[in-house]
Design an enzyme around this catalytic site. Structure first.
Site, PDB file in Angstrom:
ATOM      1  N   SER A 135     -10.767  -0.481   3.417  1.00  0.00           N
ATOM      2  CA  SER A 135     -10.015  -0.728   4.661  1.00  0.00           C
ATOM      3  C   SER A 135      -9.575   0.604   5.257  1.00  0.00           C
ATOM      4  CB  SER A 135      -8.758  -1.549   4.371  1.00  0.00           C
ATOM      5  OG  SER A 135      -9.112  -2.731   3.724  1.00  0.00           O
ATOM      6  N   ARG A 156       0.831  -1.220   0.000  1.00  0.00           N
ATOM      7  CA  ARG A 156       0.000   0.000   0.000  1.00  0.00           C
ATOM      8  C   ARG A 156       0.860   1.261   0.000  1.00  0.00           C
ATOM      9  NH1 ARG A 156      -2.811  -3.726  -0.737  1.00  0.00           N
ATOM     10  NH2 ARG A 156      -4.824  -4.211   0.212  1.00  0.00           N
ATOM     11  N   GLU A 190      -5.218   4.062   6.391  1.00  0.00           N
ATOM     12  CA  GLU A 190      -4.903   3.856   4.965  1.00  0.00           C
ATOM     13  C   GLU A 190      -5.361   5.012   4.053  1.00  0.00           C
ATOM     14  OE1 GLU A 190      -5.471  -0.147   3.166  1.00  0.00           O
ATOM     15  OE2 GLU A 190      -6.383   0.963   1.520  1.00  0.00           O
TER      16      GLU A 190
END
Ligand SMILES: Cc1cc2nc3c(=O)[nH]c(=O)nc-3n(C[C@H](O)[C@H](O)[C@H](O)COP(=O)(O)OP(=O)(O)OC[C@H]3O[C@@H](n4cnc5c(N)ncnc54)[C@H](O)[C@@H]3O)c2cc1C
Length: 342
Positions: free
Chosen positions: A238, A165, A334
Protein backbone atom coordinates in the site's frame (compact mmCIF):
# COMPACT_ATOMS: atom_id res chain seq x y z
CA UNK A 1 36.45 -6.42 13.32
CA UNK A 2 33.54 -4.95 11.31
CA UNK A 3 33.27 -6.27 7.75
CA UNK A 4 31.97 -3.13 6.07
CA UNK A 5 31.35 -3.40 2.32
CA UNK A 6 31.66 -0.31 0.13
CA UNK A 7 29.33 0.90 -2.67
CA UNK A 8 26.79 -1.92 -2.46
CA UNK A 9 23.91 -1.89 -4.95
CA UNK A 10 20.67 -2.37 -2.98
CA UNK A 11 18.47 -3.24 -5.99
CA UNK A 12 17.90 -6.75 -4.57
CA UNK A 13 17.34 -5.36 -1.05
CA UNK A 14 14.21 -3.30 -1.82
CA UNK A 15 10.94 -4.63 -3.23
CA UNK A 16 10.52 -1.58 -5.49
CA UNK A 17 13.80 -2.65 -7.17
CA UNK A 18 15.19 0.88 -7.10
CA UNK A 19 18.80 1.12 -8.19
CA UNK A 20 20.39 2.47 -5.04
CA UNK A 21 24.03 2.54 -3.90
CA UNK A 22 24.88 2.23 -0.20
CA UNK A 23 28.22 3.92 0.53
CA UNK A 24 28.85 1.52 3.46
CA UNK A 25 26.97 -1.70 4.18
CA UNK A 26 27.22 -4.00 7.19
CA UNK A 27 25.38 -7.23 7.88
CA UNK A 28 24.43 -7.42 11.57
CA UNK A 29 24.22 -11.06 12.63
CA UNK A 30 24.43 -10.58 16.41
CA UNK A 31 23.35 -7.81 18.75
CA UNK A 32 26.95 -7.45 20.04
CA UNK A 33 27.89 -5.88 16.68
CA UNK A 34 25.59 -2.88 17.18
CA UNK A 35 27.62 -0.83 19.67
CA UNK A 36 30.92 -1.12 17.68
CA UNK A 37 29.07 -0.31 14.44
CA UNK A 38 27.61 2.84 15.96
CA UNK A 39 30.99 3.79 17.47
CA UNK A 40 32.41 3.49 13.95
CA UNK A 41 29.74 5.93 12.69
CA UNK A 42 30.61 8.39 15.46
CA UNK A 43 34.35 8.15 14.70
CA UNK A 44 33.77 8.63 10.97
CA UNK A 45 31.15 11.34 11.63
CA UNK A 46 28.61 9.59 9.44
CA UNK A 47 24.96 8.65 10.00
CA UNK A 48 23.39 5.19 9.84
CA UNK A 49 20.11 3.63 8.73
CA UNK A 50 18.47 0.29 9.47
CA UNK A 51 17.48 -2.05 6.66
CA UNK A 52 15.50 -5.28 6.98
CA UNK A 53 13.56 -6.77 4.04
CA UNK A 54 13.26 -3.43 2.19
CA UNK A 55 9.52 -3.93 1.52
CA UNK A 56 8.38 -0.65 3.03
CA UNK A 57 11.06 1.70 1.75
CA UNK A 58 11.56 4.39 -0.87
CA UNK A 59 15.29 4.25 -1.51
CA UNK A 60 17.27 7.25 -2.70
CA UNK A 61 19.79 6.70 -5.51
CA UNK A 62 22.70 7.26 -3.12
CA UNK A 63 22.62 6.13 0.50
CA UNK A 64 25.30 7.88 2.55
CA UNK A 65 26.52 6.75 5.99
CA UNK A 66 26.36 3.14 7.17
CA UNK A 67 23.48 0.85 6.20
CA UNK A 68 22.91 -1.78 8.90
CA UNK A 69 21.26 -4.87 7.43
CA UNK A 70 19.67 -6.74 10.35
CA UNK A 71 20.22 -10.49 10.00
CA UNK A 72 20.00 -11.72 13.62
CA UNK A 73 18.39 -15.19 13.56
CA UNK A 74 16.67 -17.47 16.06
CA UNK A 75 13.27 -18.53 17.39
CA UNK A 76 12.77 -19.98 20.88
CA UNK A 77 9.85 -20.95 23.08
CA UNK A 78 9.94 -19.01 26.36
CA UNK A 79 6.81 -20.27 28.10
CA UNK A 80 4.07 -22.76 27.38
CA UNK A 81 0.83 -23.79 29.05
CA UNK A 82 -2.12 -25.89 27.85
CA UNK A 83 -3.78 -22.84 26.30
CA UNK A 84 -0.98 -20.54 25.09
CA UNK A 85 2.74 -20.02 24.54
CA UNK A 86 5.30 -17.24 24.27
CA UNK A 87 7.76 -17.16 21.39
CA UNK A 88 10.93 -15.07 21.27
CA UNK A 89 11.78 -14.25 17.66
CA UNK A 90 14.94 -12.51 16.45
CA UNK A 91 14.70 -9.46 14.21
CA UNK A 92 16.28 -11.11 11.16
CA UNK A 93 13.73 -13.92 10.87
CA UNK A 94 11.39 -13.80 7.86
CA UNK A 95 7.89 -12.71 8.91
CA UNK A 96 5.89 -14.97 6.56
CA UNK A 97 8.00 -18.00 7.53
CA UNK A 98 7.21 -17.26 11.19
CA UNK A 99 3.48 -17.25 10.34
CA UNK A 100 3.82 -20.54 8.47
CA UNK A 101 5.79 -22.11 11.35
CA UNK A 102 3.07 -21.03 13.83
CA UNK A 103 0.26 -22.37 11.65
CA UNK A 104 2.08 -25.69 11.15
CA UNK A 105 2.27 -26.01 14.94
CA UNK A 106 -1.41 -25.04 15.34
CA UNK A 107 -0.57 -21.85 17.21
CA UNK A 108 -3.17 -19.16 16.60
CA UNK A 109 -2.79 -15.38 16.45
CA UNK A 110 -0.82 -14.26 13.40
CA UNK A 111 -2.37 -16.36 10.60
CA UNK A 112 -4.19 -13.29 9.16
CA UNK A 113 -0.78 -11.64 8.70
CA UNK A 114 0.42 -14.30 6.24
CA UNK A 115 2.32 -13.20 3.14
CA UNK A 116 3.30 -9.78 4.49
CA UNK A 117 6.84 -9.37 3.14
CA UNK A 118 9.78 -8.40 5.31
CA UNK A 119 11.49 -9.38 8.53
CA UNK A 120 10.32 -9.68 12.12
CA UNK A 121 12.37 -6.70 13.38
CA UNK A 122 10.42 -4.31 11.17
CA UNK A 123 7.01 -5.68 12.17
CA UNK A 124 6.58 -3.43 15.25
CA UNK A 125 7.78 -0.33 13.37
CA UNK A 126 4.51 0.19 11.55
CA UNK A 127 2.51 -2.31 13.66
CA UNK A 128 1.85 -4.48 10.62
CA UNK A 129 -1.76 -5.33 10.04
CA UNK A 130 -4.12 -7.10 7.67
CA UNK A 131 -7.59 -8.67 7.71
CA UNK A 132 -8.59 -7.31 11.11
CA UNK A 133 -5.38 -8.35 12.93
CA UNK A 134 -2.43 -6.19 13.95
CA UNK A 135 0.91 -7.15 15.48
CA UNK A 136 -0.14 -5.33 18.67
CA UNK A 137 -2.78 -8.04 19.28
CA UNK A 138 -0.08 -10.66 20.03
CA UNK A 139 2.96 -8.61 20.99
CA UNK A 140 4.25 -8.83 24.58
CA UNK A 141 7.66 -7.15 24.35
CA UNK A 142 10.11 -5.52 21.97
CA UNK A 143 13.86 -5.51 22.71
CA UNK A 144 15.89 -2.78 21.07
CA UNK A 145 19.22 -0.97 21.19
CA UNK A 146 18.68 2.66 22.14
CA UNK A 147 21.28 4.49 20.04
CA UNK A 148 20.95 7.68 22.10
CA UNK A 149 21.35 6.10 25.54
CA UNK A 150 23.79 3.50 24.13
CA UNK A 151 22.12 0.58 25.88
CA UNK A 152 19.58 -2.16 25.24
CA UNK A 153 16.08 -1.67 26.59
CA UNK A 154 12.76 -3.43 26.48
CA UNK A 155 9.31 -2.06 25.69
CA UNK A 156 6.08 -3.67 26.82
CA UNK A 157 3.05 -3.48 24.54
CA UNK A 158 1.87 -0.15 25.99
CA UNK A 159 5.31 1.47 25.73
CA UNK A 160 5.37 0.65 22.00
CA UNK A 161 2.52 3.21 21.59
CA UNK A 162 1.02 1.22 18.76
CA UNK A 163 -1.54 2.84 16.48
CA UNK A 164 -2.70 2.27 12.90
CA UNK A 165 0.57 1.69 10.93
CA UNK A 166 2.43 3.55 13.65
CA UNK A 167 4.52 3.07 16.80
CA UNK A 168 7.09 4.76 19.01
CA UNK A 169 9.79 3.12 16.83
CA UNK A 170 8.49 4.71 13.64
CA UNK A 171 8.18 8.13 15.24
CA UNK A 172 11.69 7.94 16.77
CA UNK A 173 13.09 7.61 13.21
CA UNK A 174 15.96 5.16 13.75
CA UNK A 175 16.74 5.83 17.44
CA UNK A 176 15.81 2.25 18.40
CA UNK A 177 17.26 -0.79 16.61
CA UNK A 178 15.00 -3.76 17.29
CA UNK A 179 16.83 -7.03 17.99
CA UNK A 180 13.98 -9.38 18.96
CA UNK A 181 10.31 -9.53 19.96
CA UNK A 182 8.19 -11.72 22.25
CA UNK A 183 4.73 -12.71 21.04
CA UNK A 184 1.95 -14.71 22.68
CA UNK A 185 0.06 -17.24 20.57
CA UNK A 186 -2.99 -19.29 21.50
CA UNK A 187 -3.47 -23.05 21.32
CA UNK A 188 -7.26 -22.68 21.02
CA UNK A 189 -8.73 -25.02 18.45
CA UNK A 190 -11.98 -23.23 17.59
CA UNK A 191 -11.25 -20.96 14.64
CA UNK A 192 -13.54 -18.19 13.47
CA UNK A 193 -13.23 -16.19 10.26
CA UNK A 194 -13.75 -12.66 11.56
CA UNK A 195 -13.19 -10.73 8.35
CA UNK A 196 -15.92 -10.53 5.70
CA UNK A 197 -13.65 -11.37 2.74
CA UNK A 198 -12.59 -14.54 4.56
CA UNK A 199 -16.19 -15.44 5.45
CA UNK A 200 -17.08 -15.08 1.75
CA UNK A 201 -14.07 -17.22 0.78
CA UNK A 202 -15.11 -20.07 3.12
CA UNK A 203 -18.76 -19.81 2.04
CA UNK A 204 -17.73 -20.05 -1.64
CA UNK A 205 -15.62 -23.13 -0.84
CA UNK A 206 -18.36 -24.60 1.40
CA UNK A 207 -15.84 -24.94 4.24
CA UNK A 208 -17.84 -25.08 7.50
CA UNK A 209 -15.37 -26.34 10.09
CA UNK A 210 -12.43 -24.02 9.59
CA UNK A 211 -8.86 -25.00 10.49
CA UNK A 212 -5.93 -22.67 11.04
CA UNK A 213 -4.40 -23.99 7.83
CA UNK A 214 -7.63 -23.09 5.95
CA UNK A 215 -7.34 -19.49 7.17
CA UNK A 216 -3.65 -19.35 6.22
CA UNK A 217 -4.31 -20.74 2.74
CA UNK A 218 -7.34 -18.48 2.29
CA UNK A 219 -5.35 -15.36 3.20
CA UNK A 220 -2.49 -16.38 0.87
CA UNK A 221 -4.91 -16.96 -2.03
CA UNK A 222 -6.88 -13.74 -1.48
CA UNK A 223 -3.71 -11.66 -1.17
CA UNK A 224 -2.07 -13.23 -4.23
CA UNK A 225 -5.15 -12.51 -6.34
CA UNK A 226 -5.09 -8.80 -5.41
CA UNK A 227 -1.51 -7.77 -4.75
CA UNK A 228 1.42 -7.90 -7.16
CA UNK A 229 4.35 -10.17 -6.32
CA UNK A 230 7.31 -7.77 -5.94
CA UNK A 231 9.60 -10.27 -7.70
CA UNK A 232 7.46 -9.92 -10.83
CA UNK A 233 6.09 -6.37 -10.45
CA UNK A 234 8.23 -4.33 -8.06
CA UNK A 235 6.15 -2.46 -5.44
CA UNK A 236 6.06 -1.49 -1.76
CA UNK A 237 2.54 -2.69 -0.92
CA UNK A 238 0.00 0.00 0.00
CA UNK A 239 1.53 3.29 -1.04
CA UNK A 240 -0.84 5.40 1.09
CA UNK A 241 -2.34 4.92 4.54
CA UNK A 242 -6.13 4.78 4.72
CA UNK A 243 -6.99 8.33 5.86
CA UNK A 244 -8.97 8.83 9.06
CA UNK A 245 -11.50 11.66 8.79
CA UNK A 246 -14.34 12.94 10.98
CA UNK A 247 -17.53 10.91 10.74
CA UNK A 248 -19.34 14.16 9.88
CA UNK A 249 -17.05 14.66 6.87
CA UNK A 250 -17.55 11.00 5.90
CA UNK A 251 -21.35 11.34 6.06
CA UNK A 252 -21.21 14.42 3.82
CA UNK A 253 -19.09 12.48 1.31
CA UNK A 254 -21.46 9.48 1.54
CA UNK A 255 -24.35 11.69 0.37
CA UNK A 256 -22.38 12.73 -2.69
CA UNK A 257 -20.63 9.36 -3.30
CA UNK A 258 -22.97 6.60 -2.02
CA UNK A 259 -20.41 3.84 -2.79
CA UNK A 260 -17.52 5.36 -0.83
CA UNK A 261 -15.96 2.75 1.48
CA UNK A 262 -15.28 3.58 5.14
CA UNK A 263 -14.97 1.81 8.50
CA UNK A 264 -16.01 3.32 11.81
CA UNK A 265 -12.99 3.89 14.08
CA UNK A 266 -14.93 5.67 16.86
CA UNK A 267 -18.15 7.71 17.10
CA UNK A 268 -16.25 10.71 15.77
CA UNK A 269 -13.87 9.21 13.22
CA UNK A 270 -14.03 6.99 10.15
CA UNK A 271 -11.21 5.30 8.23
CA UNK A 272 -11.70 5.67 4.48
CA UNK A 273 -10.43 3.12 1.94
CA UNK A 274 -7.70 5.07 0.12
CA UNK A 275 -7.85 2.54 -2.73
CA UNK A 276 -11.49 3.49 -3.40
CA UNK A 277 -10.67 7.23 -3.47
CA UNK A 278 -7.77 6.69 -5.90
CA UNK A 279 -9.78 4.38 -8.14
CA UNK A 280 -12.70 6.84 -8.16
CA UNK A 281 -10.35 9.57 -9.43
CA UNK A 282 -9.45 7.34 -12.38
CA UNK A 283 -5.86 6.41 -11.47
CA UNK A 284 -6.19 2.61 -11.55
CA UNK A 285 -3.96 1.25 -14.34
CA UNK A 286 -2.36 4.67 -14.99
CA UNK A 287 1.23 4.64 -16.30
CA UNK A 288 3.79 7.40 -16.75
CA UNK A 289 7.47 6.85 -17.57
CA UNK A 290 8.63 3.92 -15.43
CA UNK A 291 5.93 4.15 -12.75
CA UNK A 292 2.26 3.31 -12.59
CA UNK A 293 -0.78 2.34 -10.53
CA UNK A 294 -1.37 -1.42 -10.30
CA UNK A 295 -4.37 -2.29 -12.52
CA UNK A 296 -5.91 -4.66 -9.91
CA UNK A 297 -5.39 -2.50 -6.79
CA UNK A 298 -5.24 1.29 -6.98
CA UNK A 299 -3.47 1.59 -3.62
CA UNK A 300 -0.30 -0.01 -5.00
CA UNK A 301 2.19 2.01 -7.06
CA UNK A 302 4.55 -0.02 -9.22
CA UNK A 303 7.95 0.24 -10.88
CA UNK A 304 7.46 -0.83 -14.49
CA UNK A 305 11.23 -0.83 -15.16
CA UNK A 306 14.06 1.47 -14.07
CA UNK A 307 11.94 3.85 -11.96
CA UNK A 308 13.49 6.29 -9.49
CA UNK A 309 12.29 7.65 -6.17
CA UNK A 310 11.62 11.06 -7.78
CA UNK A 311 9.34 9.53 -10.42
CA UNK A 312 7.28 7.60 -7.87
CA UNK A 313 7.04 10.58 -5.50
CA UNK A 314 5.89 12.77 -8.42
CA UNK A 315 3.14 10.31 -9.24
CA UNK A 316 2.17 10.11 -5.55
CA UNK A 317 2.00 13.91 -5.44
CA UNK A 318 -0.35 14.04 -8.45
CA UNK A 319 -2.59 11.36 -6.96
CA UNK A 320 -2.69 13.12 -3.56
CA UNK A 321 -3.51 16.42 -5.24
CA UNK A 322 -6.48 14.94 -7.10
CA UNK A 323 -7.83 13.25 -3.93
CA UNK A 324 -7.53 16.50 -2.02
CA UNK A 325 -9.37 18.45 -4.75
CA UNK A 326 -12.16 15.88 -5.10
CA UNK A 327 -12.74 14.84 -1.47
CA UNK A 328 -10.87 17.40 0.67
CA UNK A 329 -8.83 14.53 2.14
CA UNK A 330 -5.03 14.49 2.59
CA UNK A 331 -3.26 11.23 1.85
CA UNK A 332 -0.17 10.17 3.77
CA UNK A 333 2.53 8.03 2.13
CA UNK A 334 3.03 4.72 3.98
CA UNK A 335 6.56 3.56 2.95
CA UNK A 336 9.50 5.23 4.68
CA UNK A 337 12.10 7.39 2.93
CA UNK A 338 15.51 5.70 3.02
CA UNK A 339 17.57 7.32 4.35
CA UNK A 340 14.93 8.99 6.49
CA UNK A 341 15.70 12.65 5.89
CA UNK A 342 12.41 14.21 7.02
C1 LIG B 1 3.39 -6.71 -1.64
C2 LIG B 1 3.43 -6.07 -0.28
C3 LIG B 1 2.37 -6.26 0.60
C4 LIG B 1 2.38 -5.67 1.86
N1 LIG B 1 1.33 -5.87 2.70
C5 LIG B 1 1.31 -5.32 3.94
C6 LIG B 1 0.21 -5.53 4.82
O1 LIG B 1 -0.75 -6.24 4.50
N2 LIG B 1 0.25 -4.93 6.04
C7 LIG B 1 1.30 -4.17 6.44
O2 LIG B 1 1.28 -3.67 7.58
N3 LIG B 1 2.36 -3.95 5.63
C8 LIG B 1 2.39 -4.50 4.40
N4 LIG B 1 3.46 -4.28 3.55
C9 LIG B 1 4.56 -3.39 3.99
C10 LIG B 1 5.79 -4.14 4.59
O3 LIG B 1 5.85 -5.47 4.14
C11 LIG B 1 5.79 -4.14 6.12
O4 LIG B 1 5.78 -2.82 6.60
C12 LIG B 1 7.02 -4.87 6.69
O5 LIG B 1 6.91 -4.99 8.10
C13 LIG B 1 8.34 -4.19 6.35
O6 LIG B 1 9.36 -5.10 6.71
P1 LIG B 1 10.81 -5.02 6.09
O7 LIG B 1 11.61 -6.05 6.78
O8 LIG B 1 10.75 -5.11 4.63
O9 LIG B 1 11.25 -3.57 6.57
P2 LIG B 1 12.08 -2.45 5.78
O10 LIG B 1 11.29 -2.04 4.59
O11 LIG B 1 13.48 -2.88 5.57
O12 LIG B 1 12.04 -1.26 6.84
C14 LIG B 1 10.86 -0.56 7.13
C15 LIG B 1 11.14 0.50 8.21
O13 LIG B 1 11.45 -0.14 9.44
C16 LIG B 1 12.77 0.22 9.88
N5 LIG B 1 13.35 -1.00 10.44
C17 LIG B 1 13.53 -2.18 9.79
N6 LIG B 1 14.06 -3.09 10.61
C18 LIG B 1 14.23 -2.49 11.81
C19 LIG B 1 14.76 -2.91 13.07
N7 LIG B 1 15.23 -4.15 13.26
N8 LIG B 1 14.80 -2.00 14.08
C20 LIG B 1 14.33 -0.74 13.91
N9 LIG B 1 13.84 -0.28 12.74
C21 LIG B 1 13.79 -1.15 11.71
C22 LIG B 1 13.49 0.70 8.63
O14 LIG B 1 14.55 1.59 8.95
C23 LIG B 1 12.35 1.38 7.89
O15 LIG B 1 12.11 2.66 8.41
C24 LIG B 1 3.48 -4.86 2.27
C25 LIG B 1 4.56 -4.67 1.38
C26 LIG B 1 4.53 -5.27 0.13
C27 LIG B 1 5.70 -5.08 -0.81
Amino acid sequence: MLRIEKNVNLIAFNTLSFHSIAANFLSITSEEQLAPALDYCAQQQIGYQVLSGGSNLLMAEEIPGLTLHIQIKGISKLKESDSKLTLRVSAGENWHQLVEYSVNNNWQGIENLALIPGLVGASPVQNIGAYGTELKDVLLKVYAYDTQMKRFREFDNKQCEFAYRDSVFKRAKGRYIITYIDIELSKKTNIEAKYQVLKDYFAAKSIKKISLKDVFEGICLIRSSKLPDPKVTPNAGSFFKNPIITTKHFQELKTKYPNIVGYKVSDRSTKVAAGWLIEHCGWKGYRSKAVGVYPKQALVLINTGGATIDQILNLAKKISHSIDSEFNISLEIEPQLFPNIS
